[in-house]
Design an enzyme around this catalytic site. Structure first.
Site, PDB file in Angstrom:
ATOM      1  CB  THR A   1      -1.041  -0.077   1.147  1.00 59.83           C
ATOM      2  OG1 THR A   1      -1.805  -1.138   1.167  1.00 59.83           O
ATOM      3  CG2 THR A   1      -1.918   1.250   1.332  1.00 59.83           C
ATOM      4  CD  GLU A   2      -1.236   5.074  -0.581  1.00 64.40           C
ATOM      5  OE1 GLU A   2      -0.599   5.697  -1.683  1.00 64.40           O
ATOM      6  OE2 GLU A   2      -2.599   5.266  -0.811  1.00 64.40           O
ATOM      7  CG  LEU A   3       5.381   2.430  -4.151  1.00 70.28           C
ATOM      8  CD1 LEU A   3       5.984   3.495  -5.143  1.00 70.28           C
ATOM      9  CD2 LEU A   3       5.389   0.868  -4.683  1.00 70.28           C
TER      10      LEU A   3
END
Length: 414
Positions: free
Chosen positions: A146-148
């Site tokens: 998630t979100e890198l």
């Protein structure tokens, strides 16, 4: 000169909460605004998903077998497509049928579980793979959190699940003087290939493309290809022939964030041909890129989480203030109660588990951000609430009702 190019597009839609006043706690358990979720999904489908999928299919057929792309699609987005716009799923299946498209694995509910609950993180990874197999096809061996969001601890969790590679942000604070396009692995999990996002070249398309104040506006395909060639030429000698350039961006860049009249579709239609004509570029999927990273590649040490959000490239977009941290703590504190409720095979156990997981979606914490200036504008653009405090109050009301349903103590007042 040789450089592997990886286009990866993130597709995500959260289950947005309806306005849920405190007087409904204990009385109503329908938390999500299906009307708004359907309207947004269908709008984005018409502006982005359907036309861009058609364009990519055209490019794959025109340049086969040389053009490849990849997607990371959250289970919440897939299930909204199935419910509100099944034609979008059909168009994604057409892309996957070409063999030139790869799916990445991620958390099913686009959550921050990797930071708060290894058990739930692993469960959501399994659930995401199951939803993908049911609706699209099996994801490959590369993970996109998630979100890198990546840290040493996250890399260890991902490696323990058997993945071959992990995407991350090519943040200046992490790479420093090192070339982001050289091959890397993770110090905490050497079996994992690191696939960094080249944030400047990605954001040139995702954020700056239509900015008339940008010195490079209007961006031509030729100029952008020159920049990519410059990256290939700047690789250190030991990385020649093994360079990797990750162009990672939200899929909604095309048609939603950058409208069709900016020329964004025409730009993407011309780019693969221009790069292939020049030579020295190879389009790859994440799994192909991971397989080319040497076992003795330089390693990255991430004692603190790095993300692709905001100027700080950390997790402050979701836990940067007291109300965000309190809300996340209360949400994850429900985990043992939700699991106990589920183990009892209660009539509503599946619904409760799904409701809780939808509440773990990172967007809810994002709406509570109190950042200002440039980053604050982005947060406000995506939030359906009047203020971060309204978002928090609404979220905590829902948590209070869910706590009652599973026999947990009421959330503490903020």
């Amino acid at each position: 000169m040789s450089l592997d190019l990886c286009f990866y597009f993130q597709v995500h839609q959260p289950w947005r909460l309806r306005r849920y006043p405190f007087r409904e706690v204990g009385r109503r358990h329908d938390y999500f605004d299906d009307q708004v979720n359907a309207e947004i999904l269908r709008r984005v489908a018409q502006k982005c998903y359907l036309p861009m999928n058609a364009l990519l299919l055209e490019l794959i057929r025109k340049h086969q077998p040389h053009f490849r792309v990849s997607f990371s699609i959250s289970a919440t987005a897939l299930e909204q497509m199935a419910a509100f716009a099944p034609e979008v799923l059909v168009s994604f299946r057409r892309l996957l049928a070409t063999g030139a498209v790869e799916l990445l694995s991620e958390t099913s509910h686009h959550s921050l579980a990797a930071l708060y609950s290894p058990r739930e993180f692993a469960a959501q990874v399994r659930h995401h793979r199951a939803v993908c197999r049911r609706l699209l096809g099996a994801p490959g061996p590369v993970f996109r959190n998630t979100e890198l969001i990546v840290s040493n601890a996250v890399a260890e969790q991902v490696a323990a699940l058997g993945f071959a590679g992990l995407c991350l942000e090519g943040a200046d604070g992490l790479f420093g003087w090192r070339n982001v396009s050289a091959p890397y692995r993770f110090a905490a999990a050497p079996a994992l290939a690191a696939l960094p996002r080249h944030y400047r070249l990605s954001d040139d398309i995702a954020f700056r493309f239509s900015d008339r104040q940008w010195a490079a506006w209007p961006l031509s395909v030729e100029r952008y290809a020159d920049w990519l060639q410059g990256e290939a030429g700047a690789l250190p000698p030991e990385a020649k022939g093994r360079g990797f350039l990750g162009l990672f961006m939200d899929y909604e860049t095309f048609g939603e964030h950058q409208w069709a009249d900016t020329g964004i579709f025409d730009f993407m239609r011309a780019l693969p041909g221009e790069l292939l004509k020049r030579g020295g570029f190879r389009f790859v999927t994440p799994s192909e890129a991971a397989a080319r990273v040497p076992v003795n590649a330089a390693t990255l040490d991430l004692p603190r989480p790095v993300s692709w959000a905001d100027l700080e490239r950390d997790t402050s977009a979701w836990d940067g203030n007291a109300i965000q941290r309190a809300a996340l703590a209360e949400a994850f504190a429900l985990e043992p109660f939700v699991r106990r409720h589920h183990a009892r095979h209660a009539a509503d156990a599946a619904r409760v588990l799904e409701d809780w997981r939808r509440l773990l979606t990172s967007d809810h914490a994002y709406y509570m951000s109190t950042k200002h200036w440039a980053d604050g504008d982005v947060h406000q653009y995506f939030s359906p609430f009047e203020s971060p405090y309204d978002a928090c109050i609404n979220y905590m009301n829902v948590l209070a009702d869910l706590a009652q349903r599973v026999g947990a103590p009421a959330p503490r007042p903020l």
